[in-house]
Design a protein around this motif. Structure first.
Motif, PDB file in Angstrom:
ATOM      1  N   GLU A  41      -3.596  14.944  -3.672  1.00 31.40           N
ATOM      2  CA  GLU A  41      -4.921  15.165  -3.643  1.00 31.40           C
ATOM      3  C   GLU A  41      -5.276  13.957  -2.609  1.00 31.40           C
ATOM      4  O   GLU A  41      -6.341  13.715  -2.291  1.00 31.40           O
ATOM      5  CB  GLU A  41      -5.887  15.121  -4.644  1.00 31.40           C
ATOM      6  N   ASN A  42      -4.195  13.319  -1.879  1.00 35.00           N
ATOM      7  CA  ASN A  42      -4.464  12.127  -0.575  1.00 35.00           C
ATOM      8  C   ASN A  42      -5.223  11.201  -1.249  1.00 35.00           C
ATOM      9  O   ASN A  42      -6.205  10.662  -0.718  1.00 35.00           O
ATOM     10  CB  ASN A  42      -5.525  12.811   0.458  1.00 35.00           C
ATOM     11  N   GLU A  43      -4.864  10.792  -2.437  1.00 37.36           N
ATOM     12  CA  GLU A  43      -5.523   9.560  -3.122  1.00 37.36           C
ATOM     13  C   GLU A  43      -4.584   8.295  -2.686  1.00 37.36           C
ATOM     14  O   GLU A  43      -3.378   8.224  -3.158  1.00 37.36           O
ATOM     15  CB  GLU A  43      -5.618   9.731  -4.713  1.00 37.36           C
ATOM     16  N   TRP A  44      -5.091   7.392  -2.109  1.00 33.81           N
ATOM     17  CA  TRP A  44      -4.565   5.988  -1.725  1.00 33.81           C
ATOM     18  C   TRP A  44      -4.707   5.079  -2.637  1.00 33.81           C
ATOM     19  O   TRP A  44      -5.906   4.520  -2.733  1.00 33.81           O
ATOM     20  CB  TRP A  44      -5.147   5.666  -0.208  1.00 33.81           C
ATOM     21  N   LEU A  45      -3.742   4.276  -3.132  1.00 33.11           N
ATOM     22  CA  LEU A  45      -3.852   3.333  -4.180  1.00 33.11           C
ATOM     23  C   LEU A  45      -3.362   2.194  -3.338  1.00 33.11           C
ATOM     24  O   LEU A  45      -2.007   1.976  -3.013  1.00 33.11           O
ATOM     25  CB  LEU A  45      -3.251   3.589  -5.320  1.00 33.11           C
ATOM     26  N   GLU A  46      -3.873   1.010  -3.439  1.00 35.71           N
ATOM     27  CA  GLU A  46      -3.302  -0.082  -2.617  1.00 35.71           C
ATOM     28  C   GLU A  46      -2.359  -1.146  -3.512  1.00 35.71           C
ATOM     29  O   GLU A  46      -2.625  -1.404  -4.658  1.00 35.71           O
ATOM     30  CB  GLU A  46      -4.620  -1.162  -2.421  1.00 35.71           C
ATOM     31  N   LEU A  47      -1.142  -1.177  -3.098  1.00 35.56           N
ATOM     32  CA  LEU A  47      -0.017  -1.950  -3.561  1.00 35.56           C
ATOM     33  C   LEU A  47      -0.227  -3.395  -3.444  1.00 35.56           C
ATOM     34  O   LEU A  47      -0.105  -4.149  -4.155  1.00 35.56           O
ATOM     35  CB  LEU A  47       1.241  -1.322  -3.409  1.00 35.56           C
ATOM     36  N   GLY A  48      -0.752  -3.756  -2.241  1.00 36.88           N
ATOM     37  CA  GLY A  48      -0.526  -5.220  -1.815  1.00 36.88           C
ATOM     38  C   GLY A  48      -1.280  -5.114  -0.303  1.00 36.88           C
ATOM     39  O   GLY A  48      -1.314  -4.241   0.287  1.00 36.88           O
ATOM     40  N   LYS A  49      -1.963  -6.353  -0.205  1.00 42.20           N
ATOM     41  CA  LYS A  49      -2.401  -6.571   1.275  1.00 42.20           C
ATOM     42  C   LYS A  49      -2.602  -7.979   1.186  1.00 42.20           C
ATOM     43  O   LYS A  49      -2.975  -8.755   0.539  1.00 42.20           O
ATOM     44  CB  LYS A  49      -3.920  -5.940   1.280  1.00 42.20           C
ATOM     45  N   ARG A  50      -2.036  -8.634   2.405  1.00 44.26           N
ATOM     46  CA  ARG A  50      -2.091 -10.011   2.816  1.00 44.26           C
ATOM     47  C   ARG A  50      -1.739 -10.366   4.365  1.00 44.26           C
ATOM     48  O   ARG A  50      -1.635  -9.653   4.892  1.00 44.26           O
ATOM     49  CB  ARG A  50      -0.610 -10.369   2.083  1.00 44.26           C
ATOM     50  N   ASP A  51      -2.395 -11.609   4.238  1.00 40.81           N
ATOM     51  CA  ASP A  51      -2.436 -12.366   5.782  1.00 40.81           C
ATOM     52  C   ASP A  51      -0.892 -12.592   6.040  1.00 40.81           C
ATOM     53  O   ASP A  51      -0.403 -13.520   4.991  1.00 40.81           O
ATOM     54  CB  ASP A  51      -3.272 -13.488   5.669  1.00 40.81           C
ATOM     55  N   PRO A  52       0.016 -12.211   6.553  1.00 43.12           N
ATOM     56  CA  PRO A  52       1.474 -12.350   6.603  1.00 43.12           C
ATOM     57  C   PRO A  52       1.618 -13.872   7.246  1.00 43.12           C
ATOM     58  O   PRO A  52       2.763 -14.408   7.071  1.00 43.12           O
ATOM     59  CB  PRO A  52       1.869 -11.361   7.831  1.00 43.12           C
TER      60      PRO A  52
END
Length: 335
Positions: free
Chosen positions: A233-244
């Motif tokens: 159903e196109n559900e996007w779940l964030e695993l991680g996000k960072r300033d590289p």
């Protein structure tokens, strides 16, 4: 395979490490053998052969390096190393940085990344009862340390380097086996622009993986790197996000949700270029990279056969033209 730097892990794992676990954990130094880099942007590899009579479980990684010396380090698991030499030139992306010398990849067979380090990241200890199985019945018969030496000023006076990783390991069998999936792209970034470098792969194996940690990696143009699992159903779940450009360590995932067959893993690197020329994916600081590492474990099973998820990147590949729906445009590119 010969060479005085190729040792059986069982013999040289000698220093005990204190853990909260109820079993013994040992410490092994996998270090560069006092090399002296003479070429800027040089990648060097050194291997160890693992005892094939026993299963070993790596449960921690302790870096022995600083960003003043090493731009980044990668630890590969291999069925066969890329060379029989104790040290060899192993530039990434098949990008021969020193065309006057022989180069070889880190692995000639069965390549997979186990650990990555950059920008003075601290040590990593895995959760209890989670480990990378190597040697014995594992497909990983060799470990290969790769170090990228971006600058060589420190070595002009004849100094040598022993950057590397102290591996924490145990012989106690683990039911939760760890793996790493690397998402990345090829492609190029136009001058004076903001560009998205995106990758996505659908899990086709009948396995359930449990994400533990994530790590981001770009060079200087990266502003945000984000990773997702896309559920039905196109559900996007964030695993991680960072300033590289922050310490490039493995951070705990944002959502510890099981990932199963049919789920899609996706990553985006938001790049900002003020350069007047095009920037290509490549191995040097003048080039770029877009990497999202997902560390996970499986229960009573083997890790994924899929080790890498790469796309062609811009200008030919984007999430949108790959048919992904419900893309979190703003969230994927802002902290």
């Amino acid at each position: 395979m010969k060479g005085k730097y190729l040792f059986i892990l069982e013999i040289l794992f000698i220093v005990a490490v204190t853990y909260s676990h109820s079993y013994n954990v040992e410490r092994y130094p996998l270090l560069m053998p006092n090399v002296r880099p003479t070429t800027p942007e040089l990648y060097l590899c050194t291997p160890i052969k693992i005892d094939s009579t026993k299963d070993y479980y790596i449960v921690g990684f302790e870096p022995n390096a600083t960003m003043a010396t090493a731009h980044h380090m990668l630890l590969y698991g291999c069925s066969q190393p890329g060379s029989s030499k104790p040290v060899w030139n192993c530039g990434e992306m098949a990008h021969a940085l020193d065309t006057g010398s022989e180069t070889a990849s880190p692995c000639s067979e069965g390549s997979q990344i186990i650990y990555a380090w950059a920008r003075d990241a601290p040590k990593l200890i895995l959760p209890d009862d989670v480990g990378f199985k190597v040697g014995g019945t594992s497909s990983i018969k060799y470990l290969v340390l790769q170090v990228h030496y971006s600058h060589i000023d420190e070595f002009k006076d004849g100094s040598t380097d022993d950057s590397g990783i102290f591996l924490h390991y145990t012989l106690k069998p683990h039911k939760k086996l760890a793996g790493v999936l690397l998402l990345g792209t090829s492609g190029k970034i136009p001058p004076k622009s903001t560009e998205y470098m995106e990758s996505a792969c659908t899990l086709q194996e009948d396995k359930t993986i449990y994400p533990i940690a994530y790590r981001t990696h770009t060079h200087s143009l990266g502003r945000v790197v984000s990773g997702y699992v896309i559920k039905p159903e196109n559900e996007w779940l964030e695993l991680g996000k960072r300033d590289p450009l922050s310490p490039q360590m493995f951070y705990p995932v944002h959502k510890k949700i099981p990932i199963t067959r049919g789920d899609t893993l996706a990553a985006r690197c938001t790049m900002e270029s003020n350069r007047t020329t095009w920037t290509h994916i490549g191995a040097t600081n003048a080039d770029e990279m877009c990497n999202f590492y997902l560390m996970y474990y499986v229960k009573d099973d083997e890790p994924l056969e899929m080790k890498y998820c790469f796309t062609s990147g811009p200008p030919t590949y984007y999430w949108q033209n790959a048919g992904l729906v419900g893309i979190p445009e703003r969230e994927a590119s802002t902290l």
